[in-house]
Design a protein around this motif. Structure first.
Motif: not given
Ligand SMILES: [Zn+2]
Length: 207
Positions: A76, A87, A186
């Protein structure tokens, strides 16, 4: 690796905070900036853009035209109000470079690929502005209806549907392929790395 660091740095400028992080809430003007940049990066790397109705973005590499299968990697580009620069962005941008690299290899050996590849940016994955989180990926997976996702409202009563429309990201080009695998890089979410800083066991030097 330099390419990845440069890419991450380029995205970290968008919504940069004083402490080196980012504040880039979903479906804001800053999110639009990051999305627009991602769209340019997709195009410049020879990938085909797709944007679905909930604003999920894909950069597709058709490597096996006879197959409907696609392996997706991504994450994302939205963030928490005090998000870190890695992140989400790490997973999207490393995925972008990986898809590009595999595509180039496949171009050199036509017919070798059995499946197609895509990199994804999922809408409102963090859920800082609209709850529930994981909104775009839930719609994609069929566990949340588009109608319910559009109706999610932020603290000011603005719905996700209206916010996406305002930034031009209610797409009309959904991913046409059948996902068979998903890979997401991630950053570690806990404090383990911070707690063990400097004391992590080192790999032995090659001898
Ligand atoms: Zn994340």
């Amino acid at each position: 690796m330099i390419a990845l660091h440069d890419l991450i740095a380029g995205f970290a400028v968008i919504g940069a905070t004083d402490d080196g992080g980012v504040c880039r809430l979903a479906a804001t003007a800053l999110d639009k900036q990051a999305r627009d940049l991602f769209l340019r990066e997709i195009g410049e790397r020879g990938l085909a853009p797709r944007i679905d109705a909930i604003g999920n973005m894909f950069g597709v590499a058709i490597l096996a035209p006879a197959s409907d299968d696609v392996v997706i990697t991504g994450s994302h580009l939205d963030s928490q109000p005090t998000g870190g620069r890695y992140d989400g962005a790490y997973g999207v941008l490393a995925g972008l470079l990986a898809v590009e690299a595999v595509r180039e290899r496949c171009l050199a050996t036509p017919g070798a690929a059995r499946r197609n590849l895509a990199v994804a940016n999922w809408t409102n994955e963090e859920g800082a502005r609209f709850q529930p989180s994981l909104t775009g990926s839930s719609v994609f997976a069929g566990s949340l209806s588009l109608q319910d996702a559009y109706a999610c409202a932020d603290g000011d009563g603005v719905t996700l549907g209206a916010a996406l429309a305002a930034i031009g990201y209610c797409g009309v080009t959904p991913l046409e392929l059948r996902p068979v695998r998903y890979v997401e890089l991630h950053v570690e979410q806990g404090d383990r790395l911070e707690q063990t800083s400097g004391t992590l066991p080192r790999f032995p030097a090659p001898g």
